[in-house]
Scaffold this motif. Sequence first.
Motif, PDB file in Angstrom:
ATOM      1  N   LYS A  21       0.911  -1.159   0.148  1.00 25.88           N
ATOM      2  CA  LYS A  21       0.083  -0.040  -0.165  1.00 25.88           C
ATOM      3  C   LYS A  21       0.798   1.199   0.096  1.00 25.88           C
ATOM      4  O   LYS A  21       1.765   1.442   0.811  1.00 25.88           O
ATOM      5  CB  LYS A  21      -0.953   0.057   1.368  1.00 25.88           C
ATOM      6  N   VAL A  23       1.778   4.742   0.811  1.00 26.98           N
ATOM      7  CA  VAL A  23       1.404   5.689   1.889  1.00 26.98           C
ATOM      8  C   VAL A  23       2.516   6.797   1.884  1.00 26.98           C
ATOM      9  O   VAL A  23       2.136   8.094   2.274  1.00 26.98           O
ATOM     10  CB  VAL A  23       1.154   5.269   3.294  1.00 26.98           C
ATOM     11  N   ASP A  27      -0.438  11.107   0.820  1.00 29.21           N
ATOM     12  CA  ASP A  27      -1.171  11.546   1.999  1.00 29.21           C
ATOM     13  C   ASP A  27      -2.774  10.936   1.701  1.00 29.21           C
ATOM     14  O   ASP A  27      -3.022  10.724   0.591  1.00 29.21           O
ATOM     15  CB  ASP A  27      -1.242  12.872   2.214  1.00 29.21           C
ATOM     16  N   LYS A  28      -3.485  11.272   2.642  1.00 33.22           N
ATOM     17  CA  LYS A  28      -4.904  11.078   2.402  1.00 33.22           C
ATOM     18  C   LYS A  28      -5.391  12.174   1.384  1.00 33.22           C
ATOM     19  O   LYS A  28      -5.204  13.104   1.893  1.00 33.22           O
ATOM     20  CB  LYS A  28      -5.535  10.922   3.693  1.00 33.22           C
ATOM     21  N   GLU A 109     -10.752   4.218   0.048  1.00 35.32           N
ATOM     22  CA  GLU A 109     -10.179   4.023   1.468  1.00 35.32           C
ATOM     23  C   GLU A 109     -10.989   4.941   2.470  1.00 35.32           C
ATOM     24  O   GLU A 109     -10.906   6.267   2.126  1.00 35.32           O
ATOM     25  CB  GLU A 109      -8.715   4.384   1.657  1.00 35.32           C
ATOM     26  N   PHE A 113     -10.934   8.588   0.244  1.00 32.50           N
ATOM     27  CA  PHE A 113      -9.543   8.790  -0.112  1.00 32.50           C
ATOM     28  C   PHE A 113      -9.218   7.829  -1.162  1.00 32.50           C
ATOM     29  O   PHE A 113      -9.751   6.748  -1.082  1.00 32.50           O
ATOM     30  CB  PHE A 113      -8.664   8.586   0.930  1.00 32.50           C
ATOM     31  N   ARG A 115      -6.344   4.891  -2.589  1.00 31.81           N
ATOM     32  CA  ARG A 115      -5.066   4.403  -2.107  1.00 31.81           C
ATOM     33  C   ARG A 115      -4.599   3.618  -3.002  1.00 31.81           C
ATOM     34  O   ARG A 115      -5.315   2.457  -3.477  1.00 31.81           O
ATOM     35  CB  ARG A 115      -5.282   3.827  -0.839  1.00 31.81           C
ATOM     36  N   VAL A 117      -2.157   0.405  -4.621  1.00 32.99           N
ATOM     37  CA  VAL A 117      -1.822  -0.812  -3.958  1.00 32.99           C
ATOM     38  C   VAL A 117      -1.004  -1.360  -5.156  1.00 32.99           C
ATOM     39  O   VAL A 117      -1.231  -1.655  -6.260  1.00 32.99           O
ATOM     40  CB  VAL A 117      -2.554  -1.812  -3.311  1.00 32.99           C
ATOM     41  N   ASP A 163       2.671  -1.695   3.947  1.00 29.79           N
ATOM     42  CA  ASP A 163       2.517  -0.389   3.277  1.00 29.79           C
ATOM     43  C   ASP A 163       3.951   0.006   3.041  1.00 29.79           C
ATOM     44  O   ASP A 163       5.021  -0.899   3.535  1.00 29.79           O
ATOM     45  CB  ASP A 163       2.061   0.672   4.242  1.00 29.79           C
TER      46      ASP A 163
END
Length: 412
Positions: A21, A23, A27-28, A109, A113, A115, A117, A163
Motif C-alpha cells: 500500500k 502511503v 497523503d490521504k 479508502e 480517499f 489508495r 496498492v 505499506d
Amino acid sequence: MTVILVMFPESLKAEEMIKVKLVNNIDKTSELNFQFKGEYYTLDPMLSLHEGVNYSLTVTNNDFFILEGAGEKLKIKESLVLIPSNYDHAHRIAVNDRPYLGAMEFVIEDKKFIRPVNQLPLEDYLKGVVPNEVFPSWGLETLKAQTLAARTYAATHTSEVIDDTIRYQVYGGYTWYKNTSKAVEETHGEVITYQNKPINAFYSASNGGVTENNAHVWDGKPLPYFPVKKDPYDPIHPWKFNLQEVQISLNTINWENPHWWRETVEKDQAITSSMKRWLQRNGYPGNIKILSIPHFELSNKRHESERRITGSITIQFLHRLPEGTILFEQLVREEVAIDHIRPLIGGTIFKSYLIDSLEKNNGIYTMTGRGFGHGVGMSQWGAHIMGQTGSSYKEIIQFYYPGTSITNMNSK
C-alpha cells in the motif's frame, strides 16, 4: 483489497509476490494522477487506457471517477486495476510522478480517499527498499546484509498487504541504484532462518552500543538470536533535546484580540506538534494549544541493556472543540511504560529508550541518550562499520543474529 496479476507471464507466477500500500509519498487525498509506459490492461472491459496519457482519479461522495486530460469523466466500479501486458522495465506506471513496476490497484479508502496498492515480485520490491533503508553508497557487504534482513522480513509478510513506510519497510518504487540492485541480485532468495524457519529480522539505525532483546520491546517470548550484548561496531549516535516546561503562559494572552488563538504559538513547536497529533488521535478532537509540561521524569527501572522501562509526564493544554468552546485539559501519565511517552515527543526527537539522563534546570527539561530505534537485531550503522573493516555479509548476519543460518528460500 487484492491486486490480480492474471496477465503476468507464467514464469513470474512461481515467484514470491508482495503487495504494498503506497502511503509514504501519498497523503490521504481524494485526487491523484497517473500515467504509464508500455501496454496496460484493466479488468473493466468498458475502460480503455492509453500509454503516455495523463489521467486523474477523484473520489466524490464515495463515487470513484477517472478523467483523461480535459476529456470525459467516467465512473469506476469499486476499484481500478492496471496490469502490464509484460512484466519488464519498459512497463511502468507513475503515480504522482513516482514510477513503479508491476500491477497497480487504486481503491477507495475510508469512503473518501484514494489508495494505490502496488504488486510486484519480491526481488524487485527489495531493489526499491534497500536504497531507502540504508545509504546506497555503503559497501557491498553491508548492502547484502541489509538485503537479507529486508528479504527475510518481507518473506514473512507476503500473505498480507504491507505499506511503504517505516511501519514495515520504506519502499521507493522503481527508484533503483546500481550497488543496492547488485546486492539484491547476488543474494537472490537468501533469507535468515532459525530452526529452518525465517526469523523476524528486525533492525534499527543504531543500537547506541548495546543490542536489545525482542521481549523487552514487544513482550512475548525472548528469542535466542536477539541477545543483549555490547556492540563494538555501532557508532553510538548520541542525541539530546530540550523541552521548555512552560510553552504558553496564560498571563501573556491578549484575550481581547479576536485573533489570539491563531497568533498564540508554543515555544517548542517541533515537539508540541507531536503532542497535538497524539492528543487529537486519542480523544481530543479539535484544535489544541499546549500550555505546559509541569511534570516529566523517568523512573530508575532499567532492562539489562540499560534501556529505561517507565516514566511519567503531565501535559496541560487548551482544547477548542469543533463548535468553538475552549476547555482547559490535562493529560496525566504516571509511571507508565516509556513507549507510552515517546510518541508524545516524537520518535525523531526522542530517538531511543537508551536514555542517559533527564534533568530540569531553569524551567527546561534536557534529555540525553544514545542510538536511534529499538536496538533489536541488526544495527544498520554497525553493519556499515563492520563492512568497512572487512567483514562479509555472512559475518555481519551472524554477529547481529547469532545462531541463525542463511538459507535460499527458492531451493527445494
